[in-house]
Write an enzyme that holds these catalytic residues in place. Structure first.
Site, PDB file in Angstrom:
ATOM      1  N   ASP A   8       0.851  -1.184   0.000  1.00 48.16           N
ATOM      2  CA  ASP A   8       0.000   0.000   0.000  1.00 48.16           C
ATOM      3  C   ASP A   8       0.886   1.234   0.000  1.00 48.16           C
ATOM      4  O   ASP A   8       1.745   1.395   0.877  1.00 48.16           O
ATOM      5  CB  ASP A   8      -0.905   0.022   1.236  1.00 48.16           C
ATOM      6  CG  ASP A   8      -2.010  -1.026   1.165  1.00 48.16           C
ATOM      7  OD1 ASP A   8      -2.111  -1.702   0.123  1.00 48.16           O
ATOM      8  OD2 ASP A   8      -2.764  -1.165   2.142  1.00 48.16           O
ATOM      9  N   ASP A 129     -15.247  -2.797  -1.019  1.00 51.72           N
ATOM     10  CA  ASP A 129     -14.803  -2.649   0.360  1.00 51.72           C
ATOM     11  C   ASP A 129     -16.019  -2.304   1.203  1.00 51.72           C
ATOM     12  O   ASP A 129     -16.632  -1.250   1.007  1.00 51.72           O
ATOM     13  CB  ASP A 129     -13.752  -1.543   0.457  1.00 51.72           C
ATOM     14  CG  ASP A 129     -12.637  -1.730  -0.578  1.00 51.72           C
ATOM     15  OD1 ASP A 129     -12.267  -2.890  -0.833  1.00 51.72           O
ATOM     16  OD2 ASP A 129     -12.157  -0.727  -1.128  1.00 51.72           O
TER      17      ASP A 129
END
Length: 246
Positions: A8, A129
């Protein structure tokens, strides 16, 4: 079943967030290329990379870091974060990304996903998500009023490569994957589903290899790999053994 190690990117560095909160970021490596090389050396087969700043900005922000990884590491990469139009999809695939992940735009602009999947078969995934069952967008800063299953069903016949389903409440907290919700989603659609959010230990690997999880295409591990709670050698050994026995 593929185990994807996560990179990330925030300000060009490898970080892990807690529950998607940019203010709760831990820097684990200053150099994403070094981290990607380490994952390759450990035996991983596929990288999962997210441009966190891009997810909030709605356009690529950490492009330089992503391109350096592409140039220096041979592992295929799936990339998400800030991919909101066909031009960006085309650009990343042209630069060597194996598969792009469309998240926010999958909620706001489903036509884009269908066009991209038609133009690039097998190279477009959708990132869903969920927070309390509802899909979050804009780098998880906002929550929609639709469920992951509602959105996934929109793309049943679109030819997308996978759905990446993340439980935001668990993400980065090492609480274990939410396999009940992920398997329920996988059992309700024909699209391959990848589990994400909360991967904690070898226990999760063993759970992924149980018969009830056979429809899952893989899982994403982040913090557990960075802080040593998950031994990559042990994890990959179990996965390879399961493949050989299948």
């Amino acid at each position: 079943m593929i185990l994807f190690p996560a990179i990330d990117l925030k300000s060009g560095q490898c970080v892990r967030l807690e529950q998607g909160d940019m203010a709760r970021a831990t820097v684990f490596n200053l150099d994403p290329v070094e981290q990607a090389r380490a994952f390759a050396a450990q035996g991983f087969e596929y990288l999962h990379v997210v441009d966190l700043d891009g997810a909030f900005a709605g356009k690529p922000v950490n492009a330089d870091a992503v391109e350096r990884v592409l140039k220096n590491v041979t592992l295929p990469m799936q990339l998400g974060g800030g991919i909101r139009d066909l031009k960006t999809v085309e650009a990343w695939l042209g630069k060597g990304v194996a598969r792009v992940i469309i998240g926010t735009a999958a909620v706001r602009d489903p036509v884009l996903v269908k066009e991209a999947a038609k133009a690039f078969p097998g190279r477009v995934a959708v990132g869903l998500d969920a927070r309390d069952g509802k899909v979050a967008v804009e780098g998880w800063a906002a929550t929609s009023e639709v469920t992951a299953l509602d959105i996934a069903r929109r793309f049943e016949d679109a030819g997308i490569a996978a759905i990446i389903f993340t439980d935001i409440a668990r993400d980065g907290l090492l609480k274990g994957l939410n396999l009940d919700a992920t398997i329920a989603l996988a059992d309700s659609i024909s699209i391959p589903v990848i589990a994400s959010g909360g991967f904690a230990s070898i226990v999760d690997v063993k759970a992924l290899l149980q018969p009830r999880a056979k429809k899952l295409a893989g899982a994403i591990a982040g913090r557990a790999l960075y802080d040593g709670r998950l031994d990559p050698v042990e994890a990959l050994k179990l996965i390879h053994a399961a493949r050989a026995a299948a």
